[in-house]
Every structure is written in structure tokens, then in C-alpha cells.
Design a protein around this motif. Structure first.
Motif, PDB file in Angstrom:
ATOM      1  N   GLU A   1      45.597  23.015  42.522  1.00  0.00           N
ATOM      2  CA  GLU A   1      45.995  23.960  43.239  1.00  0.00           C
ATOM      3  C   GLU A   1      46.465  24.232  44.929  1.00  0.00           C
ATOM      4  O   GLU A   1      47.392  24.800  45.718  1.00  0.00           O
ATOM      5  CB  GLU A   1      44.745  24.813  43.062  1.00  0.00           C
ATOM      6  CG  GLU A   1      43.746  24.783  43.787  1.00  0.00           C
ATOM      7  CD  GLU A   1      42.295  25.100  43.845  1.00  0.00           C
ATOM      8  OE1 GLU A   1      41.468  25.254  44.414  1.00  0.00           O
ATOM      9  OE2 GLU A   1      42.718  26.463  43.105  1.00  0.00           O
TER      10      GLU A   1
ATOM     11  N   ASP B   1      36.597  29.612  52.976  1.00  0.00           N
ATOM     12  CA  ASP B   1      37.070  29.539  51.294  1.00  0.00           C
ATOM     13  C   ASP B   1      37.788  31.262  52.079  1.00  0.00           C
ATOM     14  O   ASP B   1      37.210  31.809  52.873  1.00  0.00           O
ATOM     15  CB  ASP B   1      34.819  30.230  50.258  1.00  0.00           C
ATOM     16  CG  ASP B   1      35.557  30.539  49.412  1.00  0.00           C
ATOM     17  OD1 ASP B   1      37.055  29.628  48.535  1.00  0.00           O
ATOM     18  OD2 ASP B   1      35.064  30.498  48.579  1.00  0.00           O
ATOM     19  N   ALA B   2      38.351  31.885  50.853  1.00  0.00           N
ATOM     20  CA  ALA B   2      38.605  32.522  51.229  1.00  0.00           C
ATOM     21  C   ALA B   2      39.172  32.984  49.779  1.00  0.00           C
ATOM     22  O   ALA B   2      39.288  32.594  48.710  1.00  0.00           O
ATOM     23  CB  ALA B   2      40.782  33.263  51.790  1.00  0.00           C
ATOM     24  N   SER B   3      38.252  34.130  49.259  1.00  0.00           N
ATOM     25  CA  SER B   3      39.050  34.843  47.912  1.00  0.00           C
ATOM     26  C   SER B   3      38.711  36.201  47.809  1.00  0.00           C
ATOM     27  O   SER B   3      38.376  36.840  48.125  1.00  0.00           O
ATOM     28  CB  SER B   3      37.232  35.360  46.780  1.00  0.00           C
ATOM     29  OG  SER B   3      36.350  34.987  47.603  1.00  0.00           O
ATOM     30  N   ALA B   4      39.827  36.776  46.279  1.00  0.00           N
ATOM     31  CA  ALA B   4      39.539  38.555  46.871  1.00  0.00           C
ATOM     32  C   ALA B   4      38.958  38.761  45.108  1.00  0.00           C
ATOM     33  O   ALA B   4      39.001  37.927  44.424  1.00  0.00           O
ATOM     34  CB  ALA B   4      41.499  38.284  45.848  1.00  0.00           C
ATOM     35  N   GLY B   5      39.161  40.372  45.589  1.00  0.00           N
ATOM     36  CA  GLY B   5      38.160  41.290  44.686  1.00  0.00           C
ATOM     37  C   GLY B   5      37.303  41.980  44.733  1.00  0.00           C
ATOM     38  O   GLY B   5      38.175  42.679  45.863  1.00  0.00           O
TER      39      GLY B   5
ATOM     40  N   ILE C   1      39.360  41.078  50.385  1.00  0.00           N
ATOM     41  CA  ILE C   1      39.387  39.713  50.371  1.00  0.00           C
ATOM     42  C   ILE C   1      38.429  39.372  51.631  1.00  0.00           C
ATOM     43  O   ILE C   1      37.723  39.186  52.590  1.00  0.00           O
ATOM     44  CB  ILE C   1      40.772  39.059  51.519  1.00  0.00           C
ATOM     45  CG1 ILE C   1      41.582  40.091  50.495  1.00  0.00           C
ATOM     46  CG2 ILE C   1      41.168  37.631  51.508  1.00  0.00           C
ATOM     47  CD1 ILE C   1      43.123  39.087  50.927  1.00  0.00           C
TER      48      ILE C   1
ATOM     49  N   GLN D   1      44.423  38.548  46.083  1.00  0.00           N
ATOM     50  CA  GLN D   1      44.683  37.104  45.378  1.00  0.00           C
ATOM     51  C   GLN D   1      45.999  36.423  45.775  1.00  0.00           C
ATOM     52  O   GLN D   1      45.344  35.047  46.714  1.00  0.00           O
ATOM     53  CB  GLN D   1      44.862  37.055  44.055  1.00  0.00           C
ATOM     54  CG  GLN D   1      43.368  38.456  43.218  1.00  0.00           C
ATOM     55  CD  GLN D   1      44.117  38.345  41.898  1.00  0.00           C
ATOM     56  OE1 GLN D   1      44.539  38.541  41.242  1.00  0.00           O
ATOM     57  NE2 GLN D   1      42.236  38.067  41.355  1.00  0.00           N
TER      58      GLN D   1
ATOM     59  N   ALA E   1      44.760  35.680  49.841  1.00  0.00           N
ATOM     60  CA  ALA E   1      43.194  34.975  49.818  1.00  0.00           C
ATOM     61  C   ALA E   1      43.982  33.328  49.763  1.00  0.00           C
ATOM     62  O   ALA E   1      43.642  32.377  50.001  1.00  0.00           O
ATOM     63  CB  ALA E   1      42.855  35.659  48.912  1.00  0.00           C
ATOM     64  N   GLN E   2      44.666  33.572  48.735  1.00  0.00           N
ATOM     65  CA  GLN E   2      45.575  32.058  48.697  1.00  0.00           C
ATOM     66  C   GLN E   2      46.564  31.501  49.673  1.00  0.00           C
ATOM     67  O   GLN E   2      46.206  30.718  50.294  1.00  0.00           O
ATOM     68  CB  GLN E   2      46.417  31.672  47.397  1.00  0.00           C
ATOM     69  CG  GLN E   2      45.855  31.835  45.796  1.00  0.00           C
ATOM     70  CD  GLN E   2      45.614  30.725  45.415  1.00  0.00           C
ATOM     71  OE1 GLN E   2      45.864  29.838  46.017  1.00  0.00           O
ATOM     72  NE2 GLN E   2      43.744  30.865  45.231  1.00  0.00           N
TER      73      GLN E   2
ATOM     74  N   LYS F   1      43.579  30.574  52.017  1.00  0.00           N
ATOM     75  CA  LYS F   1      43.111  29.304  51.799  1.00  0.00           C
ATOM     76  C   LYS F   1      43.405  27.876  52.023  1.00  0.00           C
ATOM     77  O   LYS F   1      42.830  27.422  52.593  1.00  0.00           O
ATOM     78  CB  LYS F   1      42.367  29.795  50.531  1.00  0.00           C
ATOM     79  CG  LYS F   1      41.709  28.362  49.919  1.00  0.00           C
ATOM     80  CD  LYS F   1      40.759  28.512  48.616  1.00  0.00           C
ATOM     81  CE  LYS F   1      40.110  27.765  48.360  1.00  0.00           C
ATOM     82  NZ  LYS F   1      38.993  28.399  47.020  1.00  0.00           N
TER      83      LYS F   1
END
Length: 588
Positions: free
Chosen positions: A69, A274-278, A293, A357, A360-361, A364
Motif C-alpha cells: 500500500e 497512524d492516520a485513519s478515517a471513520g 480523521i 479516507q 488519511a491515506q 499516513k
């Protein structure tokens, strides 16, 4: 009744159209004499060949392997960089789960090659000035006093409800609004509006003295103001020179809607663990409708982030915004609602889950300090070669000749208007494609040539719609001259609707397809726009001028507009089994 002004001065329209073509010819000729333009279109990788670079990632720190990734993210960034100078048709692929292969037409300039190999390091810089493209919102230079009690609205148009933010010197009435981009553990409900900027408002003069922190407006120098004012954010700005992390810089928003003056780097993107979305969790732990995020920082970045957030949360807008910069573009610029001391931050705003998302990508993987070293550099031959190009051009010429023959058979002398329109459309396409190759490094590949061939039929269809509407009006008993105006009013709506659908399809295909298919979509959209120019500024006024001549205006049998021949060859259906026009001999 049709407007009587539609054919008032067709000669002037034709003269203006001729001047437009002459201007294109002069521009191209001048570019070839005094610039770097060439008199033929630039060709793509499949027709001309080019350069192939095999890049191997160089990892810093304790990283020993690159994840798939991460490699995919790096490929996307390199693809954007390869096409940064124009629509080049570069192909970027991964190889063996580790290397990246970049194939580019021709010989890329050294600065482009350097930009491709450069690390995609993410940086966090404080915002000093932000200006919507076309207007200005300068950062206030005075520091507010007293206990912060209100909120501040970032200048990217979102509204906020911070719990801890500085009150500007003048405190306007607060308004309710949606949650914006911002760092906070939670958000509440009110926001302070930012006055609408004006295009004529000048940038504040450069402060004097040495800057004492990264958020100090003293970083803004006269040279930086001049660079900021010259920034266009339209794709023509220099994005290849690496920016100094220890000084203030200018940057554009990745959407092209805003430009910034930013302070020195305060947090290195490599500190993002880390970085994440939700969806943000509510007080009971259940997910809410708010998209967020979540960022997690580690090591020295956590301490640096805590210090800068403690300082910036007390500043007025827009100096309470921290911009995340990737490849000299601001991907997000949220403001602080509270100090972030534990290394866990949340960005909320008016974006969808898919947009979050993607962001966040970028946060990250853009933070990974990955640069690339050149493993091999080879010249590659054309993937298709000159024979396919020749066959493509022959196919286009055959299609044009068939349209010419059909036009003369169907419309007689009137068919020469179609032939002239198609020839002029071809000339304009050639000039525009060549100029785009000079100014924007556009390269014509076989898919693009296919789009040009398909466009011949689309362009011819516009003329057929117009001519058939004229003939229908003649069959209804109008004079030829009035039939041109009445036919145009009806045909123009059909032509616009048809071309709008084609443009929509071409735009969608260009946005979603791979680089090979994008060449087809681009030329299809370009020729559709040129079709509208030809029909509106040549075919229509030419018909209005021709019907003033007795040969066409009186309906000569060879003109293609003779009322008797039109009725005899194609009687018009009148409904209930009846037709208007001459009936066969012996019939009742």
C-alpha cells in the motif's frame, strides 16, 4: 417567429472567425521562431518512444521493507509529478512489489526527473496568510489578550464550534454552522464568520524585526509577498524546487481555490504513526454522523505538536490554522480547538467518508520519508510505431472522404458548406493540439487520434441536424432565407444538447480512466468544443450569407434547398396516414 437579428451581420462573424484562425497561426509561427514550439504535434509514448526509469525506494530509519500500500501511494504521487508539466501521457507502474517503473515520452528534463525521485515528505506549517484565489484574507498581526471565550472560522469556507479558541480583536456575533476541518477531541455548536475578502485588498506590509516563533508574522518579507502575489495556483507555478523547512514559504491548496503564506515546519510528517478515517464516536461510544480523521503522533512529534497547538489555539484566524503540506500543496489546513498534548488529534470537517479516507491515506503515507534512487535509465522505442500512426491517419482520411461524398450526394452544392466546415475544424484541431504540445506538453497518442476520428462523425452530425431543420422549414412553405433562421433556432438546441452529453461523457472518462484512455477522452472533448465553435461561428453565419445569393435564396435545383425537389424526394408526414407534398401519378 424567429429573431430577425440572427442574420443581421454574418460577414462580421465570419471575419471574426477568420481572425481567430489567423491568431492561432501567428501564435504557433511566433512560438516556433522565437520560442520552443514545433510546427507539428508532439507524439506520445506509443508513437514516438521515450525514456524508462526504474526507481528503487530508499528507506530511512529502521524500515527494511516497503509495504504494497505504501508503494501504491508512492506510485500515485509519482504519477501526479510526472504529469505536473502537462498532459504527457506518462505511464507509472510497480514492478516486483518493490520498484516503480516510469515511462515518459521523449527525454524528460532533469528537473522533472529530480522531482519524480524526490522524497514525498509531509510537513506541517502554521498559516500566516490565506487568500482565496481572486481575494485576500490577511492574517491579523495583533495578539489578542484575555481569556479565550469564542471560536474562529477558518478561511476555507467551513464554519466551526471550537471549545477553546482565541477571540479576535473585534468579536462579531456568533452563528450556528456545521463542524469544519479542525483539531479537537470534540466539537460544539457556534462559529464566528470571517468577513468576505475582496480582490483589491492588498497584502499587509511585511512586519519588521526578527521572528520569534514559527507563527510570527515577521517571517513575511517583501520578497515573500511578491512571490505570493505572483502565485496563480493554475498549474503553471514552479513545484519542482524543494522548499526550505526552516523558512516561510508560499503554497497553493490542492484544489486550486486558495493560496497561503506558511511559516517554517513545526512538525515533521514522519512523526505520524497512524492516520485513519471513520465516523466519530459519540459520548456513549456509538458512531455519529460526523466524519473524522484520527491522527496518532509519536516520539518527538508528539511533544512538538503539543507545544505548537498550545501556542496556536490562542491566536486569531487564520493564524490558528496548521497546514499539512505535501508536494508544495496544502492538502488540509484545520484550526485548533484545543491544545493537543497526548499526540492524538482528530480532524473533522465538511467532507464525505471517501474524501476523509483519501486524506488519511495522504497523511499516513505522505509522511513516509521515501525517496528513490535510479536503478536503470533506458531509451525505449515506440510501442506501436509509425505504421500504426500512418494507418490511423489513413482511416481518418477515409472517414472524411466518405462524409464529403455523402454531403455532396445528399445536399448537392450545400454539401460544400459541410466540407469547408470539416476542413476548418481539422485546421483548428491541428493548431490547438500543436499549441497545447508547446505550452502544456500535451502529447498525441493513438488513443487521442482515435478520438479525433470519432469526432468527425460527431461534427458532421451537427451539420446534418442544421441542414435537415432548414429543409423541413422549406417544406413547410417558408422562404429559404427565413427557413435558415427558423431551422437554426430549433437545430441549435439539439446540437447543444448532443454536444453537452458528449462533453459530459468525455469529462467523466477523463477523470476516471487510465492514462491511455484519457488521451481519447481529451481529444473527444476538445473536438466537441471545436465543433460548437465551427457551427456557431462559421456554419451558421455562412448559411445566413449564402441565402442572400440568388442561387441559394431562390432555391436553385442544385442548391440542395429547392422546395419542389425536397417535397418530391421526401414528402413530409402530416399525421393520420397523410403526407404533404406531391402524390404519385394515378393516386387519389
Amino acid at each position: 417567429m424567429p429573431s430577425q437579428t440572427t442574420h443581421a451581420r454574418p460577414g462580421r462573424v465570419l471575419a471574426g472567425f477568420a481572425a481567430f484562425i489567423v491568431a492561432l497561426v501567428v501564435l504557433l509561427f511566433a512560438g516556433s521562431q522565437w520560442g520552443s514550439a514545433q510546427l507539428t504535434p508532439k507524439l506520445g509514448l506509443d508513437l514516438e518512444g521515450g525514456t524508462q526509469l526504474v526507481l528503487t525506494p530508499v528507506l530511512s530509519g529502521q524500515e527494511t521493507e516497503i509495504q504494497e500500500e505504501q508503494l501504491d501511494q508512492a506510485r500515485d504521487i509519482i504519477s501526479q509529478r510526472a504529469d505536473a508539466g502537462g498532459i504527457t501521457g506518462a505511464e507509472v507502474t510497480t514492478q516486483g512489489g518493490r520498484n516503480i517503473v516510469v515511462s515518459m515520452p521523449g527525454v524528460p528534463p532533469q528537473e522533472v526527473e529530480d522531482a519524480i525521485r524526490r522524497s514525498s515528505q509531509l510537513q506541517f506549517r502554521p498559516v500566516l496568510v490565506v487568500q482565496p484565489v481572486g481575494g485576500l484574507t490577511p492574517a491579523p498581526t495583533e495578539t489578542p489578550t484575555g481569556t479565550p471565550t469564542g471560536g474562529a472560522t477558518p478561511t476555507d469556507g467551513s464554519t466551526a464550534s471550537p471549545t477553546e479558541a482565541a477571540t479576535p480583536a473585534a468579536s462579531p456575533t456568533t452563528n450556528s454552522g456545521p463542524v469544519p476541518e479542525g483539531f479537537a477531541a470534540e466539537a460544539t455548536e457556534t462559529a464566528e464568520p470571517t468577513p468576505e475578502p475582496t480582490a483589491t485588498e492588498p497584502v499587509a506590509p511585511a512586519p519588521t524585526g526578527e521572528p520569534t516563533s514559527a507563527t510570527d508574522p515577521a517571517w513575511i518579507t517583501d520578497e515573500l509577498i511578491a512571490e505570493f502575489e505572483s502565485l496563480t495556483c493554475t498549474g503553471g507555478d514552479d513545484t519542482t524546487t524543494e522548499q526550505d523547512p526552516d523558512t516561510a514559504v508560499v503554497a497553493c491548496r490542492d484544489t486550486g481555490t486558495e493560496k497561503y503564506i506558511l511559516g517554517p515546519v513545526v512538525v515533521d510528517g514522519s512523526g505520524i504513526a497512524d492516520a485513519s478515517a471513520g465516523y466519530q464516536a459519540g459520548p456513549t461510544g456509538q458512531p455519529t454522523n460526523t466524519v473524522e480523521i484520527a491522527l496518532e503522533l509519536t516520539g518527538d512529534a508528539r511533544e512538538a505538536y503539543g507545544q505548537i497547538s498550545t501556542e496556536m489555539v490562542q491566536l486569531p484566524a487564520p493564524r490558528n490554522q496548521l497546514a499539512a503540506v505535501l508536494d508544495q500543496q496544502v492538502i488540509v489546513a484545520p484550526f485548533f480547538q484545543s491544545a493537543i498534548l497526548d499526540g492524538r488529534a482528530s480532524i473533522t470537517g465538511a467532507f464525505t467518508l471517501e474524501e476523509a479516507q483519501t486524506l488519511a491515506q495522504q497523511l499516513k503515507f505522505g509522511a513516509l520519508p521515501i525517496s528513490f534512487e535510479l536503478e536503470t535509465r533506458d531509451q525505449i522505442s515506440p510501442l506501436l510505431g509509425g505504421e500504426q500512426l500512418r494507418l490511423g491517419l489513413v482511416a481518418g482520411m477515409i472517414g472524411m472522404l466518405l462524409v464529403f461524398v455523402y454531403s455532396l450526394f445528399q445536399y448537392r452544392v450545400l454539401g460544400f458548406v459541410t466540407i469547408a466546415s470539416l476542413i476548418l475544424a481539422g485546421i483548428i484541431v491541428y493548431l490547438v493540439v500543436t499549441i497545447l504540445g508547446w505550452r502544456y506538453n500535451y502529447r498525441l497518442d493513438l488513443a487521442g487520434i482515435t478520438g479525433l476520428i470519432v469526432a468527425v462523425g460527431i461534427t458532421a452530425d451537427s451539420f446534418i441536424v442544421f441542414f435537415e431543420r432548414i429543409r423541413d422549414e422549406v417544406r413547410d412553405g417558408r422562404t429559404v432565407r427565413s427557413a435558415v433562421d427558423a431551422g437554426w433556432e430549433r437545430a441549435s438546441r439539439t446540437i447543444l444538447a448532443g454536444d453537452a452529453v458528449t462533453l459530459l461523457a468525455a469529462g467523466t472518462l477523463y477523470a476516471l480512466a487510465s492514462s491511455n484512455v484519457r488521451g481519447f477522452a481529451f481529444t473527444l472533448g476538445l473536438t466537441t468544443i471545436i465543433d460548437l465553435i465551427i457551427v456557431f461561428f462559421f456554419t451558421k453565419p455562412m448559411m445566413q450569407w449564402l441565402v442572400r445569393k440568388p442561387f441559394f435564396g431562390e432555391g436553385h435545383p442544385w442548391s440542395g434547398l429547392n422546395p419542389q425537389l425536397l417535397e418530391a424526394r421526401n414528402p413530409k408526414y402530416a399525421g393520420r396516414g397523410r403526407v404533404r407534398g406531391p402524390i404519385l401519378e394515378g393516386a387519389r
